[in-house]
Design a protein around this motif. Structure first.
Motif, PDB file in Angstrom:
ATOM      1  N   THR A   1      15.273  57.236  34.094  1.00  7.42           N
ATOM      2  CA  THR A   1      14.891  57.435  35.488  1.00  7.42           C
ATOM      3  C   THR A   1      15.388  56.265  36.321  1.00  7.42           C
ATOM      4  OG1 THR A   1      12.744  56.339  35.248  1.00  7.42           O
ATOM      5  CG2 THR A   1      12.819  58.715  34.856  1.00  7.42           C
ATOM      6  N   ASN A   2      15.502  56.510  37.598  1.00  4.96           N
ATOM      7  CA  ASN A   2      15.963  55.506  38.542  1.00  4.96           C
ATOM      8  C   ASN A   2      15.064  55.580  39.764  1.00  4.96           C
ATOM      9  OD1 ASN A   2      17.573  53.918  40.379  1.00  4.96           O
ATOM     10  ND2 ASN A   2      19.320  54.324  39.051  1.00  4.96           N
ATOM     11  N   ARG A   3      14.213  54.583  39.947  1.00  4.55           N
ATOM     12  CA  ARG A   3      13.254  54.591  41.044  1.00  4.55           C
ATOM     13  C   ARG A   3      13.630  53.547  42.092  1.00  4.55           C
ATOM     14  NH1 ARG A   3      11.646  58.689  38.742  1.00  4.55           N
ATOM     15  NH2 ARG A   3       9.617  58.983  37.765  1.00  4.55           N
ATOM     16  N   PHE A   4      13.550  53.931  43.366  1.00  2.00           N
ATOM     17  CA  PHE A   4      13.753  52.987  44.453  1.00  2.00           C
ATOM     18  C   PHE A   4      12.443  52.821  45.205  1.00  2.00           C
ATOM     19  CE2 PHE A   4      18.096  54.348  43.689  1.00  2.00           C
ATOM     20  CZ  PHE A   4      18.800  53.165  43.812  1.00  2.00           C
ATOM     21  N   LEU A   5      11.995  51.586  45.345  1.00  2.00           N
ATOM     22  CA  LEU A   5      10.788  51.276  46.092  1.00  2.00           C
ATOM     23  C   LEU A   5      11.185  50.449  47.305  1.00  2.00           C
ATOM     24  CD1 LEU A   5       9.918  51.637  42.985  1.00  2.00           C
ATOM     25  CD2 LEU A   5       7.810  50.512  43.662  1.00  2.00           C
ATOM     26  N   ASN A   6      10.895  50.979  48.492  1.00  4.38           N
ATOM     27  CA  ASN A   6      11.261  50.327  49.745  1.00  4.38           C
ATOM     28  C   ASN A   6      10.006  49.766  50.412  1.00  4.38           C
ATOM     29  OD1 ASN A   6      14.159  51.387  49.831  1.00  4.38           O
ATOM     30  ND2 ASN A   6      13.019  53.307  49.740  1.00  4.38           N
ATOM     31  N   PHE A   7      10.141  48.550  50.995  1.00  3.22           N
ATOM     32  CA  PHE A   7       8.989  47.881  51.598  1.00  3.22           C
ATOM     33  C   PHE A   7       9.346  47.305  52.964  1.00  3.22           C
ATOM     34  CE2 PHE A   7       8.695  47.572  47.012  1.00  3.22           C
ATOM     35  CZ  PHE A   7       7.405  47.984  46.740  1.00  3.22           C
ATOM     36  N   ASN A   8       8.402  47.426  53.894  1.00  2.00           N
ATOM     37  CA  ASN A   8       8.506  46.800  55.198  1.00  2.00           C
ATOM     38  C   ASN A   8       7.990  45.368  55.066  1.00  2.00           C
ATOM     39  OD1 ASN A   8       7.846  45.820  57.840  1.00  2.00           O
ATOM     40  ND2 ASN A   8       7.790  47.918  58.608  1.00  2.00           N
TER      41      ASN A   8
END
Length: 245
Positions: free
Chosen positions: A140-147
């Motif tokens: 799997t390939n997960r992207f977690l984006n944060f402000n």
């Protein structure tokens, strides 16, 4: 894959430490005891070290994702990575004791690296490989984006001014990339979008080269086809993004 990601992770952490605009991280590793023919777990991720809301949000989000990845029986009550690792090892032991023929050791390898960071946003990419029996494992390939300014995780609907408008735009690029006629079903060349309508992947992340749309195996095609990706340069994606580069 392991050595490449490890070098990438440590390199990015070094850069972050030398840049005052970058969030400070340190490498964090959780692994099982090394032995021959036994189940193996290895987790290598960046751990945010600042005592801020953003750091706590990032660390909690990474931990939650990894606990879910290691949750084989969906009944684990693990609350941290060490407990999740131990639960994964225990699940294999219990299953192998019940079914002696299922004795092939399991494996879980999870590595994380910062794929993008600027003054307002940071993206962490989690790459995992989990094997729990059968013909093959599953990556799997997960992207977690944060402000960074608000200390909050950003979900798909938070990234765009108008999600539907961006979806239509992405579909036009996807059809062009995959040589799918502009008119007619999105599945006309063999894809497996449900209801024969284009939709965005679960995973969308910022990278230095542009916005990456990452479809996991099985998401829109067969496992044999592997992951399907669409990289949109920021020059094209920026008009749709709430956080343009």
């Amino acid at each position: 894959m392991k050595s490449t990601l490890s070098f990438l992770l440590f390199g990015l952490l070094l850069i972050a430490c030398n840049n005052k605009n970058h969030l400070p991280f340190e490498p964090y590793t959780v692994s099982s005891d090394s032995c021959e023919n036994c189940t193996k777990v290895k987790i290598e991720i960046p751990h945010a070290t600042a005592n801020t809301k953003l750091s706590k949000t990032i660390n909690a989000a990474l931990e939650g994702e990894i606990i879910a990845l290691l949750n084989f029986d969906e009944e684990s009550d693990a609350t941290n990575l060490i407990e999740a690792k131990n639960a994964f090892l225990k699940d294999y032991e219990e299953l192998s004791n019940k079914f002696l023929e299922e004795s092939i050791p399991w494996e879980a390898t999870i590595e994380g690296a910062i794929s993008f960071e600027n003054d307002t946003l940071i993206t962490i990419n989690l790459i995992s490989y989990i094997y729990t029996g059968g013909a093959h494992g599953y990556g799997t390939n997960r992207f977690l984006n944060f402000n960074k300014l608000e200390g909050a995780e950003l979900y798909q609907e938070n990234l765009f001014h108008d999600l539907d408008e961006f979806t239509h735009f992405a579909e036009s690029l996807f059809r062009k990339q995959e040589n799918i006629p502009l008119e007619g079903s999105i599945n006309s060349t063999g894809f497996m979008f449900e209801t024969e309508q284009f939709y965005l992947p679960t995973n969308i992340g910022y990278t230095e080269d542009g916005l990456l749309l990452f479809y996991e195996p099985y998401e829109i095609a067969s496992f044999a086809d592997g992951p399907i990706t669409l990289l949109i340069p920021f020059s094209k994606a920026n008009p749709y993004l709430k956080y343009p580069k």
